[in-house]
Scaffold this motif. Structure first.
Motif, PDB file in Angstrom:
ATOM      1  N   GLU A 311      15.802  -1.725 -34.290  1.00  0.00           N
ATOM      2  CA  GLU A 311      14.860  -2.104 -33.243  1.00  0.00           C
ATOM      3  C   GLU A 311      15.505  -2.072 -31.861  1.00  0.00           C
ATOM      4  O   GLU A 311      14.847  -1.794 -30.859  1.00  0.00           O
ATOM      5  CB  GLU A 311      14.310  -3.509 -33.524  1.00  0.00           C
ATOM      6  CG  GLU A 311      13.474  -3.592 -34.793  1.00  0.00           C
ATOM      7  CD  GLU A 311      13.064  -4.997 -35.137  1.00  0.00           C
ATOM      8  OE1 GLU A 311      12.247  -5.161 -36.065  1.00  0.00           O
ATOM      9  OE2 GLU A 311      13.550  -5.954 -34.477  1.00  0.00           O
ATOM     10  N   ARG A 312      16.804  -2.340 -31.791  1.00  0.00           N
ATOM     11  CA  ARG A 312      17.504  -2.396 -30.510  1.00  0.00           C
ATOM     12  C   ARG A 312      17.934  -1.026 -29.986  1.00  0.00           C
ATOM     13  O   ARG A 312      18.380  -0.925 -28.840  1.00  0.00           O
ATOM     14  CB  ARG A 312      18.737  -3.296 -30.651  1.00  0.00           C
ATOM     15  CG  ARG A 312      18.388  -4.764 -30.757  1.00  0.00           C
ATOM     16  CD  ARG A 312      19.566  -5.679 -31.039  1.00  0.00           C
ATOM     17  NE  ARG A 312      19.169  -7.035 -30.724  1.00  0.00           N
ATOM     18  CZ  ARG A 312      19.533  -7.694 -29.645  1.00  0.00           C
ATOM     19  NH1 ARG A 312      20.350  -7.124 -28.767  1.00  0.00           N
ATOM     20  NH2 ARG A 312      19.105  -8.921 -29.406  1.00  0.00           N
ATOM     21  N   SER A 313      17.785   0.006 -30.812  1.00  0.00           N
ATOM     22  CA  SER A 313      18.277   1.316 -30.404  1.00  0.00           C
ATOM     23  C   SER A 313      17.221   2.418 -30.507  1.00  0.00           C
ATOM     24  O   SER A 313      17.561   3.597 -30.480  1.00  0.00           O
ATOM     25  CB  SER A 313      19.495   1.691 -31.245  1.00  0.00           C
ATOM     26  OG  SER A 313      19.178   1.719 -32.630  1.00  0.00           O
ATOM     27  N   ASN A 314      15.948   2.029 -30.619  1.00  0.00           N
ATOM     28  CA  ASN A 314      14.883   3.023 -30.737  1.00  0.00           C
ATOM     29  C   ASN A 314      13.762   2.752 -29.736  1.00  0.00           C
ATOM     30  O   ASN A 314      13.693   1.680 -29.130  1.00  0.00           O
ATOM     31  CB  ASN A 314      14.325   3.036 -32.168  1.00  0.00           C
ATOM     32  CG  ASN A 314      15.209   3.815 -33.122  1.00  0.00           C
ATOM     33  OD1 ASN A 314      15.129   5.039 -33.209  1.00  0.00           O
ATOM     34  ND2 ASN A 314      16.078   3.107 -33.837  1.00  0.00           N
ATOM     35  N   TRP A 315      12.885   3.754 -29.581  1.00  0.00           N
ATOM     36  CA  TRP A 315      11.702   3.682 -28.710  1.00  0.00           C
ATOM     37  C   TRP A 315      12.063   3.439 -27.241  1.00  0.00           C
ATOM     38  O   TRP A 315      11.309   2.828 -26.489  1.00  0.00           O
ATOM     39  CB  TRP A 315      10.742   2.585 -29.190  1.00  0.00           C
ATOM     40  CG  TRP A 315      10.613   2.527 -30.664  1.00  0.00           C
ATOM     41  CD1 TRP A 315      10.235   3.537 -31.498  1.00  0.00           C
ATOM     42  CD2 TRP A 315      10.880   1.388 -31.515  1.00  0.00           C
ATOM     43  NE1 TRP A 315      10.245   3.111 -32.808  1.00  0.00           N
ATOM     44  CE2 TRP A 315      10.637   1.797 -32.852  1.00  0.00           C
ATOM     45  CE3 TRP A 315      11.289   0.076 -31.267  1.00  0.00           C
ATOM     46  CZ2 TRP A 315      10.791   0.942 -33.928  1.00  0.00           C
ATOM     47  CZ3 TRP A 315      11.449  -0.765 -32.348  1.00  0.00           C
ATOM     48  CH2 TRP A 315      11.208  -0.338 -33.658  1.00  0.00           C
ATOM     49  N   GLY A 316      13.269   3.838 -26.846  1.00  0.00           N
ATOM     50  CA  GLY A 316      13.710   3.612 -25.471  1.00  0.00           C
ATOM     51  C   GLY A 316      14.479   2.322 -25.305  1.00  0.00           C
ATOM     52  O   GLY A 316      15.041   2.057 -24.233  1.00  0.00           O
ATOM     53  N   ASN A 317      14.527   1.484 -26.351  1.00  0.00           N
ATOM     54  CA  ASN A 317      15.329   0.259 -26.289  1.00  0.00           C
ATOM     55  C   ASN A 317      16.814   0.625 -26.335  1.00  0.00           C
ATOM     56  O   ASN A 317      17.222   1.493 -27.100  1.00  0.00           O
ATOM     57  CB  ASN A 317      15.010  -0.665 -27.461  1.00  0.00           C
ATOM     58  CG  ASN A 317      13.596  -1.219 -27.380  1.00  0.00           C
ATOM     59  OD1 ASN A 317      12.965  -1.168 -26.334  1.00  0.00           O
ATOM     60  ND2 ASN A 317      13.112  -1.747 -28.498  1.00  0.00           N
TER      61      ASN A 317
END
Length: 336
Positions: A311-317
């Motif tokens: 979650e912390r490294s996807n979708w621009g995060n």
């Protein structure tokens, strides 16, 4: 051998043999099974509303695609915390004298097993939206839409349960989409489906064909390589149905993880706490209650770590990743 020439005697003999065979093969084993199984102490009988919902479940043909039996094989771990046992069904009773629809174990797995769905997904908002249009929460779902379990009202009464359906799935409907009594009964039945805890001291049935720790890139396989956990796959199995594959959630139903302050925070304490204990702080904004996914699905610290880092490294995060030791420390603090 006069019996072969006397059809009455032959018929009576065949009937007696059939009755005796039925007693030994069907009736006596069923009776013994009934006597040797009692409901688990922590199990609860169906409420009147849930019992009505069970009838809706049957009438709508849900048993054609969904089972209620966690098999004792490793691939079924995602459906329950343990394999099903006879006592799980001991509280079920016949619908009436003529209909025996006590156990809905099913045989097809076109859809996921529902044995523990009330614990895996306790959100009423999710279930109602899923019933109205399954594609709204699971894009690749082949489940039919049960729109006839809902009605459209220009104005809703205070006691009405309004379903927050995203604009893309409203089909031009401008009024309020309200759950009918049949939909609410089915919801009550689905939320009642939970695996009861075994009594203290009773051995927990194990999953067969399990995977031992340590593997070359495959979680749990024996070997010398460090086990790896696929954050994308774990997210898909545990989080995607609400927060979606793109991390954007569903407007008015489930909040986005893309750009979320919780996910972007350098400290993962709040993020992990929500995964393990759930969250209801955004109900006033129209979002559903977040269930304690990590606890309900019995996720290991390694799996939590993989999900959080995904979650912390996807979708621009692009947030600071966490280590296994940090996750273990936070989870331990939550148990105090």
């Amino acid at each position: 051998m006069d019996i072969y020439n006397n059809h009455k005697r032959l018929f009576v003999l065949a009937l007696c043999f059939f009755i005796m065979l039925t007693m030994f093969v069907a009736i006596m084993p069923a009776y013994n099974g009934q006597q040797n199984n009692a409901p688990l102490p922590s199990s609860k009988p169906l409420t009147a509303l849930a019992a009505e919902g069970k009838g809706v479940f049957i009438a709508e043909g849900c048993t054609a695609c969904h089972t209620q039996q966690v098999r004792n094989i490793d691939m079924d771990k995602m459906w329950g915390v343990r394999p099903s046992i006879g006592a799980d069904y001991a509280r079920n009773t016949r619908t009436d004298l003529w209909r025996n629809t006590a156990n809905l174990m099913g045989s097809e797995r076109t859809g996921p097993d529902l044995t523990n769905i009330g614990l895996r997904q306790p959100s009423a908002e999710w279930h109602l939206l899923h019933l109205y249009n399954p594609r709204a929460v699971v894009a690749a779902s082949v489940m039919p839409s049960y729109e006839w379990l809902f009605e459209v009202k220009e104005y809703n009464y205070p006691e009405d349960v309004v379903v927050n359906v995203p604009d893309d799935f409203r089909k031009g409907i401008t009024g309020k989409i309200v759950a009918t009594p049949r939909a609410l009964a089915l919801l009550a039945y689905l939320k009642s489906l939970r695996q009861a805890a075994l009594p203290d001291g009773k051995p927990v049935p194990v999953f067969l064909y399990g995977k031992d720790a340590g593997s070359a890139g495959i979680p749990g396989r024996s070997g010398t390589a460090k086990p790896e956990f696929d954050g994308a796959a774990l997210y898909a199995n545990n989080c995607q149905s609400c927060h979606q594959a793109n991390g954007e959630g569903l407007r008015g139903a489930f909040p986005p993880l893309k750009g979320s302050p919780v996910v972007l925070n350098a400290s993962a304490e709040v993020q992990i706490t929500i995964i393990m204990k759930g969250y209801n702080g955004r109900v006033s904004e129209g979002y559903g209650v977040m269930p304690p996914v990590g606890t309900n699905n019995n996720l290991k610290p390694e799996e939590i770590t993989a999900i959080v880092n995904h979650e912390r490294s996807n979708w621009g995060n692009n947030s600071k990743k966490v280590t296994l030791s940090e996750v273990q420390k936070i989870i331990s603090s939550l148990k105090k």
